[in-house]
Scaffold this motif. Structure first.
Motif, PDB file in Angstrom:
ATOM      1  N   GLN A 226       0.545  -0.657  -0.207  1.00 23.45           N
ATOM      2  CA  GLN A 226      -0.299  -0.044   0.027  1.00 23.45           C
ATOM      3  C   GLN A 226       0.866   1.031   0.034  1.00 23.45           C
TER       4      GLN A 226
ATOM      5  N   GLN B 145       1.229   6.837  -6.896  1.00 22.15           N
ATOM      6  CA  GLN B 145      -0.213   7.743  -7.572  1.00 22.15           C
ATOM      7  C   GLN B 145       0.430   9.330  -7.305  1.00 22.15           C
TER       8      GLN B 145
ATOM      9  N   GLU C 237      -4.466  14.860 -13.352  1.00 24.58           N
ATOM     10  CA  GLU C 237      -5.417  14.330 -12.672  1.00 24.58           C
ATOM     11  C   GLU C 237      -5.524  12.847 -12.688  1.00 24.58           C
TER      12      GLU C 237
ATOM     13  N   THR D 154      -6.443   8.246 -11.952  1.00 23.87           N
ATOM     14  CA  THR D 154      -7.777   7.681 -12.403  1.00 23.87           C
ATOM     15  C   THR D 154      -7.733   7.250 -10.278  1.00 23.87           C
ATOM     16  N   THR D 155      -7.342   6.777  -9.856  1.00 23.85           N
ATOM     17  CA  THR D 155      -7.051   6.182  -8.430  1.00 23.85           C
ATOM     18  C   THR D 155      -5.703   6.423  -7.292  1.00 23.85           C
ATOM     19  N   ALA D 156      -6.770   7.551  -6.521  1.00 25.77           N
ATOM     20  CA  ALA D 156      -6.146   7.674  -5.893  1.00 25.77           C
ATOM     21  C   ALA D 156      -6.964   9.117  -4.318  1.00 25.77           C
ATOM     22  N   ASN D 157      -6.240   8.801  -3.108  1.00 20.77           N
ATOM     23  CA  ASN D 157      -6.919   9.066  -2.440  1.00 20.77           C
ATOM     24  C   ASN D 157      -6.229  10.412  -1.598  1.00 20.77           C
TER      25      ASN D 157
ATOM     26  N   THR E 246      -9.230  13.563  -8.763  1.00 24.89           N
ATOM     27  CA  THR E 246      -9.376  11.678  -8.911  1.00 24.89           C
ATOM     28  C   THR E 246     -10.672  11.839  -9.640  1.00 24.89           C
ATOM     29  N   LYS E 247     -11.299  10.638 -10.448  1.00 27.51           N
ATOM     30  CA  LYS E 247     -12.517  10.771 -10.789  1.00 27.51           C
ATOM     31  C   LYS E 247     -12.761   9.264  -9.800  1.00 27.51           C
ATOM     32  N   SER E 248     -13.732   9.815  -8.726  1.00 25.93           N
ATOM     33  CA  SER E 248     -14.581   8.120  -7.889  1.00 25.93           C
ATOM     34  C   SER E 248     -16.053   8.264  -8.536  1.00 25.93           C
ATOM     35  N   ASP E 249     -16.574   7.567  -8.767  1.00 28.14           N
ATOM     36  CA  ASP E 249     -18.483   7.576  -9.017  1.00 28.14           C
ATOM     37  C   ASP E 249     -18.637   8.152  -9.954  1.00 28.14           C
TER      38      ASP E 249
END
Length: 385
Positions: free
Chosen positions: A269, A276, A295, A297-300, A324-327
């Motif tokens: 992790q 990321q 941007e 695709t997956t990042a917190n 980042t895009k979430s849904d």
């Protein structure tokens, strides 16, 4: 008459219907006598049948108790047969008596105050106002099991004031007990209670903690007793057998095995988070003078913030936006090294919320927010302007 108050072991009864009808809750009957515990004092109501029809709800009123039936009671005879689910009743009797024992032990050993006692069909717990150590908790369970194994009789009492004067076991002042239903565990505990209980502590069989939760005011002690305890033990053993077979590790080695696996997961992790952050940095573009956008695709949120801080070092005069895009949502972080006196970031996010249906907030130099992903392009133009 509440026959369950005098005898918790009654499972069937023939009695008379005193009233029947329909109200806002459904079809109901009232009974002359009853063995059905209606619920209260932290204990659920019995599962029961009247003339083989399931009771779906029990409503205690000022003058009577209404039993709501799954089917309309119009064709019921005057004399009806009542039956309770004995397996569920006995389980709750074990839990409730175990609760009395464990609570009194905690009071005696550690002078705690008990509150919020609750028994459900899957869980039993109460709160204490003190945080006990693991050793103290272990001592409480050991002492409770000693009481259970001591084969102490459990009595139902309706004492007069004169009888109360002869009792020495009190957890509340004697005046509170006058005229009440009391549950007495021989030479150990005496307390007012309306619930159902076993006749001997040995019937509780055993008690163990299932979960301990700490909070500001103390602890919530979750526990299990009797048949429920042994069912849980059997379930746990099956799960352990499955784990040992899948991992090819003996039970004694499972803790070390899963600790090692968790350490590997943590390492992966951390590597993924670093990747990321690096991706956000390397793909960042200055899409307008002094405005940098990146941007992934997956990042917190934490990764967005770390990347933004590093980008601010590269572009010290720019407004930095990592996203980042979430849904169907764009999650973003804004930061800059120098405050814009005309429009601080917190105010900028507030305007964005109003204009684009977003949420979020921040200070003068940084902030976080979200907005519908469909508004992304319009929002970016808004930031550039």
């Amino acid at each position: 008459m509440k026959l369950y108050e005098k005898d918790s072991y009654l499972t069937t009864l023939k009695t008379t219907i005193t009233q029947q009808g329909t109200d806002e809750y459904g079809n109901f009957v009232s009974l002359k006598d009853s063995i059905i515990y209606p619920g209260g004092g932290g204990q659920p109501a019995d599962r029961a049948w009247i003339q083989a029809i399931p009771v779906t709800k029990i409503q205690k009123n000022e003058n009577d108790v209404r039993y709501y039936l799954k089917e309309a009671p119009n064709n019921l005879p005057q004399q009806v047969d009542i039956q309770i689910d004995w397996a569920q009743r006995f389980d709750l009797m074990q839990q409730h008596t175990g609760q009395h024992i464990l609570a009194r032990v905690c009071e005696d050993l550690f002078q705690v105050r008990i509150s919020k006692e609750q028994i459900t069909l899957t869980d039993s717990f109460f709160e204490i106002d003190t945080k006990l150590s693991p050793t103290q908790l272990q001592t409480a369970i050991a002492r409770s099991n000693e009481i259970i194994r001591a084969h102490k009789s459990v009595f139902i009492l309706f004492p007069t004031e004169e009888q109360l004067k002869k009792e020495t076991l009190f957890t509340t002042p004697p005046k509170y007990f006058a005229g009440l239903r009391l549950i007495k565990i021989a030479d150990f505990d005496l307390i007012g209670c309306g619930g159902t209980h076993v006749q001997n502590t040995a019937e509780v069989q055993g008690i163990a903690f299932t979960q301990i939760k700490e909070h500001k005011k103390g602890m919530t002690l979750h526990f299990t007793c009797g048949n429920r305890l042994f069912q849980q033990f059997e379930s746990n053993q099956k799960q352990l057998a499955t784990l040992t077979k899948a991992t090819q590790v003996p039970i004694t080695g499972l803790t070390a095995f899963f600790k090692e696996q968790q350490e590997k997961i943590d390492t992966y992790q951390q590597r993924l988070a670093a990747y990321q952050v690096q991706t956000l940095i390397t793909t960042a573009k200055e899409i307008a003078p002094n405005f940098v956008y990146s941007e992934a695709t997956t990042a917190n949120v934490k990764e967005l913030q770390q990347a933004a801080r590093k980008l601010a070092e590269i572009y010290p005069l720019a407004l930095i936006c990592t996203a980042t895009k979430s849904d169907d949502t764009l999650r973003y972080h804004l930061t800059c090294l120098k405050e814009n006196s005309k429009l601080p970031i917190g105010q900028l996010i507030k305007l964005s919320n109003q204009k684009f249906g977003g949420r979020g907030g921040g200070s003068a130099l940084k902030g976080d927010g979200t907005l519908p992903y469909s508004q992304k392009e319009a929002w970016l133009h808004f930031l550039q302007d």
